[in-house]
Design an enzyme around this catalytic site. Structure first.
Site, PDB file in Angstrom:
ATOM      1  N   LYS A 123       0.769  -1.198  -0.106  1.00 48.30           N
ATOM      2  CA  LYS A 123       0.064  -0.225  -0.068  1.00 48.30           C
ATOM      3  C   LYS A 123       0.888   1.388   0.006  1.00 48.30           C
ATOM      4  O   LYS A 123       0.475   2.104  -0.802  1.00 48.30           O
ATOM      5  CB  LYS A 123      -0.926   0.207   1.243  1.00 48.30           C
ATOM      6  N   ASP A 141      -6.237   1.454   0.794  1.00 50.72           N
ATOM      7  CA  ASP A 141      -6.333   1.828   2.212  1.00 50.72           C
ATOM      8  C   ASP A 141      -7.748   1.316   2.841  1.00 50.72           C
ATOM      9  O   ASP A 141      -8.500   0.915   2.207  1.00 50.72           O
ATOM     10  CB  ASP A 141      -5.802   2.879   2.526  1.00 50.72           C
TER      11      ASP A 141
END
Length: 215
Positions: A123, A141
């Site tokens: 991420k 996220d």
DNA sequence: ATCCCGAGGG
DNA sequence: CCCTCTGGAT
């Protein structure tokens, strides 16, 4: 699995990009080093909180070299108001040390190298590539995960599988869509008490969390 | 009580 | 897949 028809996906995409035409991160940074550090700090922590910490952190450690030689307790003290400060302090210093030793002091500019750095996962690497290098990537996220599921764009259990669904659904403009989905999730499609009365995707939403709007 | 731009390890 | 790390805002 994507639970939406292609036409619906295109409509969602269109409205997201229209509503957030120039969306970008709310983290404050001046260069790649600062962006990477800020994103690393942002795990399970609001951007607002990170932005309160980073001015002090960057004044004390303005670059990779100074961070690589930092005292860990001093770093902890500066960043302690954001969560997981033990892990983050350790990872920040180790990250800087690896950049010095393996990459000659220069932060690598592609995701496969970035994820090798301590404290940098999929991420974080994707957010850096999206924000700094404008790459056509998706990053999932907590906001993107929630929004994707509420909109029926994924039923996956993990962020990685959700990312795959979103890439498959949208195909292009992934970076702009990512930025838009984060802002949409942060300010409208919130985890608690979603602001359905302000939502520009209300008519397309089939989420269990959807709220009736009184007119 | 739940949530915030997660990563690493088991 | 699971767990832990873990402060601050609401």
């Amino acid at each position: 699995m994507v639970l939406r028809k292609p036409k619906e996906i295109e409509e969602i995409k269109k409205r997201l990009l229209e509503h957030y035409p120039q969306a970008h991160t709310e983290l404050k940074y001046k260069n790649l080093y600062q962006l990477l550090v800020a994103v690393m700090l942002s795990a399970q922590c609001t951007d607002k909180r990170v932005n309160m910490i980073t001015p002090t952190l960057f004044a004390r450690y303005p670059d990779i070299h100074t961070l690589a030689h930092a005292d860990i307790d001093e770093v902890k003290e500066i960043i302690k108001s954001c969560s997981f400060f033990n892990n983050k302090a350790k990872n920040l210093i180790k990250m800087a040390q690896m950049v010095e030793e393996k990459y000659g002091g220069k932060i690598p500019e592609d995701e496969k190298e970035l994820v090798k750095l301590p404290g940098v996962g999929q991420k974080t690497a994707h957010v850096v590539m999206i924000e700094y290098f404008k790459k056509n990537l998706m990053a999932v996220d907590t906001h993107v995960f929630r929004v994707a599921h509420r909109l029926g764009l994924s039923d996956a259990k993990t962020p990685q599988a959700t990312e795959k669904d979103l890439v498959e659904a949208f195909k292009t403009d992934l970076n702009a869509i990512h930025q838009a989905m984060v802002l949409f999730g942060r300010y409208i499609c919130t985890a608690k008490n979603p602001k359905c009365d302000q939502c520009f995707l209300y008519d397309l939403c089939e989420s269990e969390d959807k709220r009736e709007i009184k007119k």
